[in-house]
Design an enzyme around this catalytic site. Structure first.
Site, PDB file in Angstrom:
ATOM      1  N   LYS A  44       0.859  -1.191   0.000  1.00  0.00           N
ATOM      2  CA  LYS A  44       0.000   0.000   0.000  1.00  0.00           C
ATOM      3  C   LYS A  44       0.892   1.236   0.000  1.00  0.00           C
ATOM      4  CE  LYS A  44      -3.528   2.813   0.892  1.00  0.00           C
ATOM      5  NZ  LYS A  44      -4.436   3.164  -0.233  1.00  0.00           N
ATOM      6  N   LEU A  72      -5.476   7.193   1.964  1.00  0.00           N
ATOM      7  CA  LEU A  72      -4.129   6.735   2.324  1.00  0.00           C
ATOM      8  C   LEU A  72      -3.994   6.112   3.720  1.00  0.00           C
ATOM      9  CD1 LEU A  72      -1.620   9.381   0.852  1.00  0.00           C
ATOM     10  CD2 LEU A  72      -1.575   6.913   0.478  1.00  0.00           C
ATOM     11  N   ASN A 125       4.188   7.149  -6.112  1.00  0.00           N
ATOM     12  CA  ASN A 125       2.805   7.398  -6.515  1.00  0.00           C
ATOM     13  C   ASN A 125       2.593   8.895  -6.728  1.00  0.00           C
ATOM     14  OD1 ASN A 125       0.081   7.487  -6.843  1.00  0.00           O
ATOM     15  ND2 ASN A 125      -0.429   6.465  -4.914  1.00  0.00           N
ATOM     16  N   CYS A 128      -2.394  10.077  -6.332  1.00  0.00           N
ATOM     17  CA  CYS A 128      -3.456   9.812  -5.360  1.00  0.00           C
ATOM     18  C   CYS A 128      -4.558  10.857  -5.498  1.00  0.00           C
ATOM     19  CB  CYS A 128      -2.929   9.811  -3.928  1.00  0.00           C
ATOM     20  SG  CYS A 128      -4.278   9.599  -2.741  1.00  0.00           S
ATOM     21  N   ASN A 191      -3.607   4.760 -12.417  1.00  0.00           N
ATOM     22  CA  ASN A 191      -4.347   4.817 -11.153  1.00  0.00           C
ATOM     23  C   ASN A 191      -5.848   4.899 -11.489  1.00  0.00           C
ATOM     24  OD1 ASN A 191      -5.048   5.341  -8.388  1.00  0.00           O
ATOM     25  ND2 ASN A 191      -3.064   6.299  -8.098  1.00  0.00           N
TER      26      ASN A 191
HETATM   27  C1  DHB Z   1      -5.414   6.146  -2.226  1.00  0.00           C
HETATM   28  C2  DHB Z   1      -5.996   5.996  -3.473  1.00  0.00           C
HETATM   29  C3  DHB Z   1      -5.195   6.015  -4.585  1.00  0.00           C
HETATM   30  O1  DHB Z   1      -5.704   5.858  -5.826  1.00  0.00           O
HETATM   31  C4  DHB Z   1      -3.828   6.173  -4.442  1.00  0.00           C
HETATM   32  O2  DHB Z   1      -3.070   6.191  -5.533  1.00  0.00           O
HETATM   33  C5  DHB Z   1      -3.258   6.320  -3.200  1.00  0.00           C
HETATM   34  C6  DHB Z   1      -4.055   6.302  -2.081  1.00  0.00           C
HETATM   35  C7  DHB Z   1      -6.249   6.154  -1.029  1.00  0.00           C
HETATM   36  O3  DHB Z   1      -7.328   6.751  -1.073  1.00  0.00           O
HETATM   37  O4  DHB Z   1      -5.821   5.573  -0.015  1.00  0.00           O
END
Ligand code: DHB
Length: 309
Positions: A44, A72, A125, A128, A191
């Protein structure tokens, strides 16, 4: 039929991995991925500090995929660094996804993670969509260049970036021109399509709680957009940057299409949430059956070989 491939300098027994996000936050989830048939696996997205994330409901399955605004939730980058040491026993590459709340946070995490032998590579990343008040870095080309200019020299691991979907041809060209300046090893496309709205018409209300219901969508909705992004970046990036395909893969046919567009590795997102790690076995089996019917022995027999009319 041989599903082996390479990414970031690692030889992989097959081309399947999890998308960062589903079922890769906790120790149990990461061990289940380690034991699964995935050729590699990823954490994650990590931040410096542990985070609870947004209020629930924050992930919902829909007939055509899913919507989420997780915010996140993760156990902090030091937890994933420690996990990397434990997960080395599975003898397959383990990548850490990094998604700091600021450039300084990304610098700090990547400098630290670079020193840990058991971490195979880093996926930065840049996409997000779910943090209230924070834009996606990769939709800001100037900021993307600032980030890569700062991060690239500090990262001694193979580094890739996770991109959001782009929808305009000029944007593919502008982003590829930036990425081609750096020694990136891979680019992950895509994503979720950010800030979509799924509603319940009976109840006349949204289906997830954060951000008045706005969230990233995945699954069937996004496969054509994902294929377009894989194809564009496969065509535009220099040949030493591999493309990792993500978006709408729930069958062998979907994986085949991503590879035909140029993906070296493919990620399972929504389907992994819905089906668990057995999805890797099923989809790999389906891909092998397609290859057999078509007379292909290896992924390189068709990778990138999509025909135009
Ligand atoms: C989250 C969602 C995403 O698409 C990402 O790239 C990183 C985090 C999230 O909401 O946790």
């Amino acid at each position: 039929m041989n599903l082996s491939t390479e990414l970031g300098g690692y030889k992989l027994s097959n081309c399947f991995m999890n998308a960062s996000g589903p079922l890769c936050t906790t120790e149990k989830e990461l061990n289940d991925l380690g034991k699964s048939s995935a050729g590699l696996f990823i954490s994650k997205s990590a931040t410096e500090q542990e985070r609870e994330g947004n209020p629930s409901p924050r992930y919902v399955d829909t007939p055509w995929g899913s919507i989420n605004s997780m915010g996140l939730p993760n156990k902090g980058y030091l937890f994933y660094a420690e996990q990397a040491r434990q997960l080395a026993k599975y003898k397959k590459p383990f990548f850490i996804s990094v998604s700091g709340m600021s450039l300084e946070e990304n610098v700090k995490m990547i400098q630290h993670l670079s020193q840990i032998d058991e971490i195979s590579a880093i996926e930065l990343n840049l996409s997000c969509p779910n943090l209230p008040g924070k834009p996606q870095t990769a939709y800001d080309f100037t900021q993307t260049e600032i980030v890569l200019e700062k991060i690239m020299p500090l990262c001694s691991k193979p580094l890739g970036v996770k991109l959001p979907p782009y929808f305009d041809i000029i944007h593919f060209h502008q982003m590829a021109e930036i990425l081609n300046q750096y020694p990136l090893r891979f680019v992950t496309c895509i994503n979720s399509i950010g800030n979509a709205l799924v509603i319940d018409s009976d109840k006349e209300e949204v289906v997830i709680k954060p951000k008045d219901g706005f969230g990233g969508i995945g699954g069937d909705y996004i496969k054509p957009t994902a294929l377009a992004n894989v194809r564009q970046f496969y065509t535009l990036l220099k040949k030493d940057i591999d493309v990792v395909g993500c978006g709408g893969i729930r069958s062998g046919v979907d994986a085949f299409e991503h590879i035909l567009c140029g993906a070296s590795v493919v990620q399972l997102g929504t389907i992994l949430m819905q089906e668990g790690v057995s999805a890797f076995d099923r989809i790999a089996q389906e891909l092998q059956e397609i290859m057999q019917k078509k007379g292909y022995q290896n992924l390189l027999d068709f990778k990138g070989k999509l025909k135009s009319l």
